[in-house]
Design a protein around this motif. Sequence first.
Motif, PDB file in Angstrom:
ATOM      1  N   ILE A 127      -7.114 -17.111 -14.609  1.00 49.24           N
ATOM      2  CA  ILE A 127      -6.381 -18.050 -13.755  1.00 49.24           C
ATOM      3  C   ILE A 127      -6.801 -17.895 -12.299  1.00 49.24           C
ATOM      4  N   GLY A 128      -6.602 -16.700 -11.755  1.00 51.68           N
ATOM      5  CA  GLY A 128      -6.961 -16.472 -10.365  1.00 51.68           C
ATOM      6  C   GLY A 128      -8.458 -16.367 -10.135  1.00 51.68           C
ATOM      7  N   ARG A 129      -9.185 -15.944 -11.181  1.00 47.98           N
ATOM      8  CA  ARG A 129     -10.645 -15.760 -11.084  1.00 47.98           C
ATOM      9  C   ARG A 129     -11.005 -14.920  -9.854  1.00 47.98           C
ATOM     10  N   VAL A 130     -10.408 -13.743  -9.783  1.00 51.82           N
ATOM     11  CA  VAL A 130     -10.533 -12.916  -8.580  1.00 51.82           C
ATOM     12  C   VAL A 130     -11.760 -12.016  -8.582  1.00 51.82           C
ATOM     13  N   PHE A 131     -12.444 -11.893  -9.723  1.00 51.88           N
ATOM     14  CA  PHE A 131     -13.549 -10.925  -9.813  1.00 51.88           C
ATOM     15  C   PHE A 131     -14.879 -11.554  -9.392  1.00 51.88           C
ATOM     16  N   ARG A 132     -14.933 -12.003  -8.154  1.00 50.87           N
ATOM     17  CA  ARG A 132     -16.148 -12.635  -7.651  1.00 50.87           C
ATOM     18  C   ARG A 132     -16.867 -11.774  -6.620  1.00 50.87           C
ATOM     19  N   ARG A 133     -16.114 -11.124  -5.772  1.00 53.99           N
ATOM     20  CA  ARG A 133     -16.705 -10.223  -4.765  1.00 53.99           C
ATOM     21  C   ARG A 133     -15.984  -8.887  -4.860  1.00 53.99           C
ATOM     22  N   VAL A 134     -16.189  -8.249  -5.986  1.00 55.55           N
ATOM     23  CA  VAL A 134     -15.419  -7.035  -6.274  1.00 55.55           C
ATOM     24  C   VAL A 134     -15.734  -5.884  -5.337  1.00 55.55           C
ATOM     25  N   TRP A 135     -16.883  -5.923  -4.677  1.00 52.73           N
ATOM     26  CA  TRP A 135     -17.235  -4.846  -3.753  1.00 52.73           C
ATOM     27  C   TRP A 135     -16.195  -4.683  -2.644  1.00 52.73           C
ATOM     28  N   ARG A 136     -15.444  -5.749  -2.346  1.00 52.43           N
ATOM     29  CA  ARG A 136     -14.421  -5.664  -1.299  1.00 52.43           C
ATOM     30  C   ARG A 136     -13.264  -4.754  -1.705  1.00 52.43           C
ATOM     31  N   ALA A 137     -13.125  -4.485  -3.003  1.00 50.14           N
ATOM     32  CA  ALA A 137     -12.013  -3.660  -3.487  1.00 50.14           C
ATOM     33  C   ALA A 137     -12.358  -2.177  -3.558  1.00 50.14           C
ATOM     34  N   ILE A 138     -13.612  -1.806  -3.266  1.00 56.09           N
ATOM     35  CA  ILE A 138     -14.022  -0.406  -3.404  1.00 56.09           C
ATOM     36  C   ILE A 138     -13.179   0.521  -2.549  1.00 56.09           C
ATOM     37  N   LEU A 139     -13.122   0.269  -1.248  1.00 53.86           N
ATOM     38  CA  LEU A 139     -12.383   1.155  -0.346  1.00 53.86           C
ATOM     39  C   LEU A 139     -10.872   1.141  -0.612  1.00 53.86           C
ATOM     40  N   PRO A 140     -10.249  -0.041  -0.781  1.00 53.06           N
ATOM     41  CA  PRO A 140      -8.813  -0.028  -1.099  1.00 53.06           C
ATOM     42  C   PRO A 140      -8.498   0.723  -2.387  1.00 53.06           C
ATOM     43  N   LEU A 141      -9.339   0.566  -3.408  1.00 53.37           N
ATOM     44  CA  LEU A 141      -9.094   1.233  -4.685  1.00 53.37           C
ATOM     45  C   LEU A 141      -9.242   2.748  -4.540  1.00 53.37           C
ATOM     46  N   LEU A 142     -10.292   3.183  -3.845  1.00 51.80           N
ATOM     47  CA  LEU A 142     -10.468   4.613  -3.607  1.00 51.80           C
ATOM     48  C   LEU A 142      -9.325   5.178  -2.774  1.00 51.80           C
ATOM     49  N   ALA A 143      -8.819   4.389  -1.828  1.00 53.40           N
ATOM     50  CA  ALA A 143      -7.703   4.836  -1.003  1.00 53.40           C
ATOM     51  C   ALA A 143      -6.440   5.032  -1.845  1.00 53.40           C
ATOM     52  N   ILE A 144      -6.195   4.138  -2.796  1.00 56.26           N
ATOM     53  CA  ILE A 144      -5.023   4.264  -3.670  1.00 56.26           C
ATOM     54  C   ILE A 144      -5.134   5.526  -4.517  1.00 56.26           C
ATOM     55  N   ILE A 145      -6.319   5.739  -5.096  1.00 53.78           N
ATOM     56  CA  ILE A 145      -6.524   6.918  -5.941  1.00 53.78           C
ATOM     57  C   ILE A 145      -6.384   8.198  -5.131  1.00 53.78           C
ATOM     58  N   ALA A 146      -6.995   8.228  -3.945  1.00 51.71           N
ATOM     59  CA  ALA A 146      -6.902   9.416  -3.082  1.00 51.71           C
ATOM     60  C   ALA A 146      -5.462   9.671  -2.661  1.00 51.71           C
ATOM     61  N   ALA A 147      -4.720   8.605  -2.366  1.00 50.11           N
ATOM     62  CA  ALA A 147      -3.325   8.751  -1.961  1.00 50.11           C
ATOM     63  C   ALA A 147      -2.495   9.339  -3.099  1.00 50.11           C
ATOM     64  N   TYR A 148      -2.764   8.879  -4.339  1.00 48.29           N
ATOM     65  CA  TYR A 148      -2.001   9.408  -5.467  1.00 48.29           C
ATOM     66  C   TYR A 148      -2.334  10.885  -5.708  1.00 48.29           C
ATOM     67  N   VAL A 149      -3.611  11.236  -5.622  1.00 50.97           N
ATOM     68  CA  VAL A 149      -4.012  12.634  -5.818  1.00 50.97           C
ATOM     69  C   VAL A 149      -3.356  13.522  -4.764  1.00 50.97           C
ATOM     70  N   ALA A 150      -3.383  13.084  -3.507  1.00 54.60           N
ATOM     71  CA  ALA A 150      -2.758  13.863  -2.436  1.00 54.60           C
ATOM     72  C   ALA A 150      -1.255  13.989  -2.668  1.00 54.60           C
ATOM     73  N   TRP A 151      -0.624  12.912  -3.080  1.00 56.65           N
ATOM     74  CA  TRP A 151       0.806  12.910  -3.383  1.00 56.65           C
ATOM     75  C   TRP A 151       1.134  13.910  -4.492  1.00 56.65           C
ATOM     76  N   ALA A 152       0.339  13.878  -5.570  1.00 59.84           N
ATOM     77  CA  ALA A 152       0.590  14.766  -6.709  1.00 59.84           C
ATOM     78  C   ALA A 152       0.366  16.229  -6.345  1.00 59.84           C
ATOM     79  N   GLU A 153      -0.709  16.501  -5.623  1.00 62.03           N
ATOM     80  CA  GLU A 153      -1.081  17.886  -5.329  1.00 62.03           C
ATOM     81  C   GLU A 153      -0.262  18.485  -4.189  1.00 62.03           C
ATOM     82  N   LEU A 154       0.039  17.689  -3.163  1.00 55.55           N
ATOM     83  CA  LEU A 154       0.664  18.238  -1.964  1.00 55.55           C
ATOM     84  C   LEU A 154       2.181  18.085  -1.926  1.00 55.55           C
TER      85      LEU A 154
END
Length: 219
Positions: A127-154
Amino acid sequence: MDIHNRYVILYRWAVFLLAAGYCLYQLVYGSWSGPGGPFRYLTIWALFLSFYSASRMLALSEHRITRRHEVTATCAAVLNVMVVYLYWQLYFTDPALVNNGGPIIWHQEYYLHALGPALQIIDALFIGRVFRRVWRAILPLLAIIAAYVAWAELFVQRFNNRPQGEVTSGLPYPFLNNMELPERAVFYAANGGTAMALLVVFGLVGAVLYRMMRSQAPA
């Protein structure tokens, strides 16, 4: 596909209401037995990101916003796939690895780890057809993962004493407490790599699918 179509709006309302309902359910009935409550778990992070993404897709269909929020929907889709993969892989190995041996609420488990992610991905892909310029999601996705790891560990590990493992205690998933810090670091890095691989897969699938849709449109 016309995202302002009545059937699309009805679909997006259904996705939004389900996500909103389970977010509310977690806030009221979630596991608040320790600091961090249900937000100790990556699944709940994915749920609330799905809720936000669903709200933006619905607002877009109803002409309440103009920003397409493709990065939001992409991050939600990738995070949901990671949650589904990790959950069922561990569950079929040993349910205690994810549920700590406790009872499960069947409708919640199937929504969080099957239906909910599927509904989000169907919207994002078809519907949204959002997977056209997926490279734009690299940094936000890594930031979410890093935030969760920091939250869990710290935070989560520091202020919780359960579940207990052979090495440490307090980390949200029982199996993590059986791993030394270097082992956990490798595990986290591997999952970050998996997220990047999923991003590439979604990008390739989207490129092929959207080209096919464009070629069939005149017919």
